[in-house]
Design an enzyme around this catalytic site. Structure first.
Site, PDB file in Angstrom:
ATOM      1  N   ARG A   1       0.812  -1.217   0.000  1.00  0.00           N
ATOM      2  CA  ARG A   1       0.000   0.000   0.000  1.00  0.00           C
ATOM      3  C   ARG A   1       0.852   1.276   0.000  1.00  0.00           C
ATOM      4  NH1 ARG A   1      -5.638  -0.438   1.080  1.00  0.00           N
ATOM      5  NH2 ARG A   1      -6.187  -2.468   0.279  1.00  0.00           N
TER       6      ARG A   1
ATOM      7  N   ARG B   1      -3.247   6.642  -0.010  1.00  0.00           N
ATOM      8  CA  ARG B   1      -3.722   7.861   0.657  1.00  0.00           C
ATOM      9  C   ARG B   1      -2.729   8.550   1.565  1.00  0.00           C
ATOM     10  NH1 ARG B   1      -8.890   4.669   2.424  1.00  0.00           N
ATOM     11  NH2 ARG B   1      -7.211   3.151   2.418  1.00  0.00           N
TER      12      ARG B   1
ATOM     13  N   ARG C   1      -6.225  11.209  -7.275  1.00  0.00           N
ATOM     14  CA  ARG C   1      -7.472  10.523  -6.926  1.00  0.00           C
ATOM     15  C   ARG C   1      -8.661  11.470  -7.100  1.00  0.00           C
ATOM     16  NH1 ARG C   1     -11.407   8.559  -5.185  1.00  0.00           N
ATOM     17  NH2 ARG C   1     -11.738   6.993  -3.561  1.00  0.00           N
TER      18      ARG C   1
ATOM     19  N   ASP D   1      -6.376  -3.212  -7.916  1.00  0.00           N
ATOM     20  CA  ASP D   1      -6.954  -3.833  -6.721  1.00  0.00           C
ATOM     21  C   ASP D   1      -7.115  -5.322  -6.983  1.00  0.00           C
ATOM     22  OD1 ASP D   1      -8.229  -2.629  -4.062  1.00  0.00           O
ATOM     23  OD2 ASP D   1      -9.241  -4.498  -4.586  1.00  0.00           O
TER      24      ASP D   1
ATOM     25  N   TYR E   1     -14.667 -12.378  -0.675  1.00  0.00           N
ATOM     26  CA  TYR E   1     -15.380 -11.153  -1.071  1.00  0.00           C
ATOM     27  C   TYR E   1     -16.575 -11.463  -1.975  1.00  0.00           C
ATOM     28  CZ  TYR E   1     -11.976  -8.003   1.021  1.00  0.00           C
ATOM     29  OH  TYR E   1     -11.198  -7.317   1.919  1.00  0.00           O
TER      30      TYR E   1
HETATM   31  O1  CP3 Z   1       0.275   0.385  -3.245  1.00  0.00           O
HETATM   32  C1  CP3 Z   1      -0.156  -0.757  -3.415  1.00  0.00           C
HETATM   33  O2  CP3 Z   1       0.010  -1.677  -2.588  1.00  0.00           O
HETATM   34  C2  CP3 Z   1      -0.858  -1.100  -4.724  1.00  0.00           C
HETATM   35  C3  CP3 Z   1      -2.278  -0.947  -4.771  1.00  0.00           C
HETATM   36  C4  CP3 Z   1      -3.226  -1.865  -4.011  1.00  0.00           C
HETATM   37  C5  CP3 Z   1      -4.527  -1.443  -3.636  1.00  0.00           C
HETATM   38  N1  CP3 Z   1      -5.193  -2.518  -3.130  1.00  0.00           N
HETATM   39  C6  CP3 Z   1      -5.060  -0.082  -3.823  1.00  0.00           C
HETATM   40  C7  CP3 Z   1      -6.193   0.370  -3.006  1.00  0.00           C
HETATM   41  C8  CP3 Z   1      -3.103  -3.214  -3.645  1.00  0.00           C
HETATM   42  C9  CP3 Z   1      -1.911  -4.148  -3.753  1.00  0.00           C
HETATM   43  C10 CP3 Z   1      -4.364  -3.614  -3.097  1.00  0.00           C
HETATM   44  C11 CP3 Z   1      -4.660  -4.980  -2.641  1.00  0.00           C
HETATM   45  C12 CP3 Z   1      -5.894  -5.247  -1.896  1.00  0.00           C
HETATM   46  N2  CP3 Z   1      -7.140  -4.729  -2.102  1.00  0.00           N
HETATM   47  C13 CP3 Z   1      -6.004  -6.208  -0.853  1.00  0.00           C
HETATM   48  C14 CP3 Z   1      -4.880  -7.111  -0.376  1.00  0.00           C
HETATM   49  C15 CP3 Z   1      -3.947  -6.408   0.533  1.00  0.00           C
HETATM   50  C16 CP3 Z   1      -4.466  -6.151   1.916  1.00  0.00           C
HETATM   51  O3  CP3 Z   1      -4.494  -4.964   2.289  1.00  0.00           O
HETATM   52  O4  CP3 Z   1      -4.809  -7.098   2.618  1.00  0.00           O
HETATM   53  C17 CP3 Z   1      -7.332  -6.196  -0.404  1.00  0.00           C
HETATM   54  C18 CP3 Z   1      -7.911  -7.055   0.714  1.00  0.00           C
HETATM   55  C19 CP3 Z   1      -8.048  -5.263  -1.210  1.00  0.00           C
HETATM   56  C20 CP3 Z   1      -9.493  -4.919  -1.165  1.00  0.00           C
HETATM   57  C21 CP3 Z   1      -9.711  -3.507  -0.797  1.00  0.00           C
HETATM   58  N3  CP3 Z   1      -9.431  -2.435  -1.617  1.00  0.00           N
HETATM   59  C22 CP3 Z   1     -10.250  -3.010   0.412  1.00  0.00           C
HETATM   60  C23 CP3 Z   1     -10.693  -3.861   1.582  1.00  0.00           C
HETATM   61  C24 CP3 Z   1     -10.275  -1.630   0.304  1.00  0.00           C
HETATM   62  C25 CP3 Z   1     -10.864  -0.662   1.316  1.00  0.00           C
HETATM   63  C26 CP3 Z   1      -9.972  -0.446   2.461  1.00  0.00           C
HETATM   64  C27 CP3 Z   1      -9.075   0.731   2.217  1.00  0.00           C
HETATM   65  O5  CP3 Z   1      -7.860   0.595   2.393  1.00  0.00           O
HETATM   66  O6  CP3 Z   1      -9.618   1.787   1.868  1.00  0.00           O
HETATM   67  C28 CP3 Z   1      -9.719  -1.277  -0.954  1.00  0.00           C
HETATM   68  C29 CP3 Z   1      -9.524   0.090  -1.486  1.00  0.00           C
HETATM   69  C30 CP3 Z   1      -8.179   0.483  -1.981  1.00  0.00           C
HETATM   70  N4  CP3 Z   1      -7.342  -0.312  -2.713  1.00  0.00           N
HETATM   71  C31 CP3 Z   1      -7.555   1.744  -1.791  1.00  0.00           C
HETATM   72  C32 CP3 Z   1      -6.312   1.689  -2.418  1.00  0.00           C
HETATM   73  C33 CP3 Z   1      -5.303   2.776  -2.541  1.00  0.00           C
HETATM   74  C34 CP3 Z   1      -8.168   2.928  -1.080  1.00  0.00           C
HETATM   75  C35 CP3 Z   1      -9.234   3.527  -1.940  1.00  0.00           C
HETATM   76  C36 CP3 Z   1      -9.149   5.020  -2.171  1.00  0.00           C
HETATM   77  O7  CP3 Z   1      -8.115   5.555  -2.598  1.00  0.00           O
HETATM   78  O8  CP3 Z   1     -10.188   5.618  -1.978  1.00  0.00           O
END
Ligand code: CP3
Length: 347
Positions: free
Chosen positions: A26, A30, A39, A76, A152
């Protein structure tokens, strides 16, 4: 085109490196004001993911701003269910929601095994990112583990217990295997496509590994991760199974190069259980809430725990969005400086 910074790939292949490489799960997101700006331009998360120019921009931001040794493509894990026919929405400040979810075998009629081309926007973002990185650092491609994706698709949203998904394993094991197999085949196509588009290393995220019993984990998760690893031989592979401390010996036996550890997994114990793997991790992301002095101390403690070889520095899970950028930089800089000052390479 030569790679200027090979540290991450070398370490992933268990080769000696002059210092420990570092990247963060991540890292694109943000915590960076620069991310929040892009974004805003994109309006919503999915537009950002589906616009290769914007996805490329936020993928490269942490390389330039934080100085990490690898980029991870901005996307994602939930793009796979969408490509299979189950659309997701990313709700502001809430997370992913599936308007329709999978409840029984008859719902499989609406699903298909996805081809890589159905995720062409990710492949295009990878190709463009590789071009823009111009060999500065390697690029990581990724996918969710079939079990985490399955969770999911059944729950339709995040959950604390994922009890609906677990219920399915107990009450409809055959159907569960059928869906897990479809996800696995889709994921193999997708990861092969990512590698063809230019991904240098791939990581499989099993975020919900830790909610299964050891026996269920073998049967419903590891089996499919192992299938994916068997199908992909072109790049080094990282498996991050959050919470699966009980499966470390089994993870040592699958065809991956690197195993990601969370902060609950002891380093010495993990070395003993995973003698054939490079280890990645594992600082608690909450350690970055401490003072700069504390962050430095905790980071050095982690480095000393792992030693100079067969380690890729990272956190034990993704960065939390309210982490301060200077704490993240401190983590990264400490790793870079420590390795040099201790002449890490001489061991
Ligand atoms: O920088 C990186 O790691 C690359 C981008 C990346 C994202 N999601 C962007 C994202 C990666 C590798 C993921 C993987 C992901 N997505 C996982 C596995 C990793 C982990 O954290 O366990 C999972 C379970 C998801 C599903 C997911 N996506 C959730 C549960 C959420 C909401 C929670 C949150 O962090 O907001 C997301 C949203 C998400 N994916 C965001 C980002 C940057 C935030 C959304 C935003 O910018 O509004």
């Amino acid at each position: 085109m030569g790679m200027q910074n090979h540290l991450f790939i070398q370490a992933a292949k268990a080769e000696h490196t002059p210092r420990t490489p570092v990247w963060l799960m991540r890292q694109a997101g943000r915590i960076l004001p620069e991310y929040r700006k892009v974004r805003e331009i994109a309006k919503d998360f999915k537009t950002l993911v589906k616009t290769p120019e914007l996805a490329t921009e936020v993928t490269i931001q942490p390389v330039n701003i934080l100085g990490v040794d690898a980029a991870i493509i901005f996307s994602d894990i939930l793009v796979i269910p969408e490509a299979m026919g189950l659309n997701y929405e990313m709700e502001e400040n809430k997370g992913p929601v599936f308007p329709k979810k999978i409840s029984s075998a008859k719902d499989l009629n609406g699903l298909h095994v996805a081809a890589a081309e159905e995720l062409q926007y990710v492949l295009d973002a990878i190709t463009l990112t590789k071009k823009e990185l111009n060999g500065k650092v390697p690029l990581i491609g990724f996918a969710g583990a079939p079990w985490t994706i399955f969770s999911y698709m059944i729950e339709g949203k995040g959950s604390k217990t994922f009890s609906a998904a677990k219920k399915m394993l107990y009450t409809q094991p055959e159907f569960s295997h059928q869906l897990l197999e479809m996800i696995t085949q889709s994921t193999i196509h997708y990861l092969k496509g990512q590698i063809q588009a230019g991904a240098d290393v791939i990581q499989i995220f099993d975020s919900w590994a830790g909610i299964l019993s050891p026996a269920q984990y073998s049967e419903f998760s590891l089996k499919y991760i192992s299938k994916i690893c068997d199908a992909i031989s072109q790049t080094p592979k990282i498996v991050f199974a959050k919470g699966a401390f009980f499966a470390r010996a089994e993870l040592n036996a699958i065809k991956c190069d690197v195993v990601g550890l969370d902060w609950n997994m002891g380093i010495n114990e993990s070395r003993a259980l995973l003698p054939d793997k490079v280890l990645q991790g594992n600082l608690d992301p909450c350690a970055l809430y401490g003072s700069l002095h504390d962050v430095k101390r905790e980071t050095i403690k982690m480095l000393e725990g792992f030693g100079p070889y067969k380690h890729i520095a990272n956190l034990g899970h993704g960065l939390y969005p309210d982490t301060e950028v200077d704490k993240v930089k401190c983590f990264i800089d400490t790793i870079k400086e420590y390795s040099v000052s201790k002449s890490f390479a001489s061991k």
